[in-house]
Design an enzyme around this catalytic site. Structure first.
Site, PDB file in Angstrom:
ATOM      1  N   GLU A   1      15.446  23.919   4.204  1.00  0.00           N
ATOM      2  CA  GLU A   1      14.032  24.262   4.067  1.00  0.00           C
ATOM      3  C   GLU A   1      13.856  25.297   2.947  1.00  0.00           C
ATOM      4  OE1 GLU A   1      10.498  25.437   7.122  1.00  0.00           O
ATOM      5  OE2 GLU A   1      12.237  26.765   7.150  1.00  0.00           O
TER       6      GLU A   1
ATOM      7  N   CYS B   1      12.557  22.933   9.994  1.00  0.00           N
ATOM      8  CA  CYS B   1      12.652  24.090  10.865  1.00  0.00           C
ATOM      9  C   CYS B   1      12.008  23.858  12.241  1.00  0.00           C
ATOM     10  CB  CYS B   1      12.025  25.279  10.143  1.00  0.00           C
ATOM     11  SG  CYS B   1      12.449  26.902  10.784  1.00  0.00           S
TER      12      CYS B   1
ATOM     13  N   LYS C   1       5.198  20.722   5.481  1.00  0.00           N
ATOM     14  CA  LYS C   1       5.319  21.170   6.865  1.00  0.00           C
ATOM     15  C   LYS C   1       3.938  21.193   7.509  1.00  0.00           C
ATOM     16  CE  LYS C   1       7.718  24.804   9.483  1.00  0.00           C
ATOM     17  NZ  LYS C   1       8.525  26.050   9.325  1.00  0.00           N
TER      18      LYS C   1
END
Length: 339
Positions: A45, A161, A127
Site C-alpha cells: 500500500e 490494508c 481505497k
C-alpha cells in the site's frame, strides 16, 4: 488462463517521500521478480512515496511539512513515474500490482493499479474509505474500484490494508470469483503495541481472506529502517516517536489458508515467491464457498452499487443508468416448496 502461476510479493523499504528514488527501486524490483521467473509481482500500500507514518506520529500542526512533501511526491496516473513503471512491466513481460499515493488536482487517494505484461493499465482503483487518521490526507472512492478482472493469469483483484476487515467489501470481491488476490499493507507493527494494528492481527485478517474467498492471497508489505525512521524525526532528531522497527510481513497464502512461503525477517528486504496451482481453488470451494453453494440468499444478501460516482455531472450524464435509482425494496428470493 494459466493453470500454474508464479507470483512474487515485495517486502522492502520505499525511498521515503521521494517519487524518483522509489520509482527507480520499483523498476529494479520488477526486474528482479521477472528474473526469478515471476508472472506477477505485488507491491505494498502507498509504496510510492511510502506510507505516511507522520499521520499517526505527530499532532496536526506538526504534519504540514510532511503533507507538502507527500503531495509533491505522489503519483499522477498519466505522469512520468507511472509511464516508467508501465515500460518496466512491458520490458520484463510481467504483471505488476502497484500501490501508490495518487495525486489528482488538489486531492490524494490511496490507489492501486494492475499493469499487464504489455504495460497497459488493466485496473485503476482507489481505497474505498481511508482508515482513521488517513482520512485527514486522502479522499474516498466508490464501488467501481471493488472489482475483479480477467487476466491471462486468472481472475485478479486487489485491496488495501484495512479493506481486508470490511466484511461487505470482501464479500463483493468473493462474489466475483477472484482467484488471485493482492493484499497491499504498509509497515506492520511499527506504531507501537496497539492490538488492532499488530502484525499477528493483520496477518490473521489476510489469511482469513484466503480461507473465506477460496483464493490465493499475495501479501506485500513495507519495512522501515532506523535510517528511514529519521526522515520523520522527533524533537531531538531521533526516529519518529512511536517507531519500533522492521514491519515486513510479506506472505503468500493458499485458498485453504495454508502459508505457502517462508517468512523473511521483518527487517529484511526481499521478494517471496510461490507457484500457484489454480486447480486447488476448486477443492477449497468444494468445502466452503460463501458467495456460492454456502450462501443463503433467502436470509442475507449484499446490495452492491459498483457504479462510478463523480462530484460533477455534465448534461449528457444526467440520464441513463448513471442516474438510475436503486430499488426501494428487494424482490423476494425464490423459495423451495416444502414437501
Amino acid at each position: 488462463m494459466a493453470k500454474n502461476v508464479r507470483v512474487a510479493a515485495v517486502q522492502a523499504e520505499p525511498v521515503w517521500l521521494d517519487i524518483d528514488g522509489t520509482t527507480k527501486k520499483t523498476i529494479d524490483l520488477i526486474s528482479e521478480a521477472a528474473t526469478g521467473g515471476a508472472d506477477l509481482v505485488a507491491f505494498p500500500e502507498t509504496w510510492i512515496p511510502g506510507y505516511p507514518v507522520f499521520l499517526w506520529s505527530y499532532p496536526v500542526y506538526q504534519q504540514m511539512e510532511f503533507v507538502a512533501r507527500y503531495h509533491a511526491n505522489s503519483v499522477t496516473i498519466d505522469g512520468e513515474a507511472m509511464t516508467r513503471i508501465r515500460e518496466a512491466a512491458r520490458e520484463n513481460s510481467i504483471t505488476v500490482v502497484l500501490g501508490f499515493s495518487e495525486k489528482e488536482a488538489g486531492s490524494l487517494y490511496m490507489s492501486q493499479a494492475i499493469i499487464g505484461p504489455d504495460g497497459e493499465i488493466l485496473l485503476h482503483r482507489r481505497k474505498l474509505k481511508p482508515t482513521h487518521a488517513e482520512r485527514t490526507l486522502f479522499g474516498e472512492s466508490d464501488g467501481s474500484g471493488i472489482k475483479v478482472i480477467d487476466t491471462p493469469l486468472g481472475r485478479l483483484g486487489a485491496l488495501n490494508c484495512f479493506e481486508h476487515i470490511q466484511p461487505l467489501t470482501k464479500y463483493a470481491m468473493y462474489s466475483q470469483n477472484e482467484q488471485i488476490h493482492v493484499a497491499g499493507w504498509p509497515c506492520l507493527g511499527i506504531l507501537g503495541n496497539v492490538p488492532a494494528l499488530s502484525p499477528e492481527t493483520l496477518m490473521a485478517a489476510t489469511q482469513t481472506y484466503a480461507l473465506e474467498g477460496g483464493a490465493f492471497v499475495v501479501t506485500a508489505t513495507q519495512i522501515m529502517s532506523d535510517e528511514g525512521a529519521r526522515v520523520f524525526p522527533d524533537a531531538q532528531g531521533g526516529p519518529t516517536p512511536v517507531y519500533t522497527g522492521g514491519g515486513g510481513f510479506a506472505r503468500i497464502y493458499g485458498p485453504d489458508s495454508r502459508l505457502l512461503t517462508e517468512p523473511l525477517d521483518p527487517s529484511q528486504e526481499g521478494l517471496v515467491y510461490a507457484d500457484l496451482d489454480l486447480s486447488l481453488i476448486d477443492l477449497a470451494k468444494n468445502s466452503v464457498d460463501p458467495s456460492g453453494h454456502y450462501a443463503r440468499p433467502d436470509v442475507t444478501r449484499l446490495v452492491f452499487d459498483n457504479r462510478p460516482k463523480t462530484p460533477v455531472l455534465t448534461p449528457g450524464e444526467l440520464s441513463g443508468e448513471l442516474f438510475a435509482p436503486l430499488p426501494e425494496s428487494l424482490p423476494e428470493a425464490p423459495r423451495t416448496p416444502v414437501a
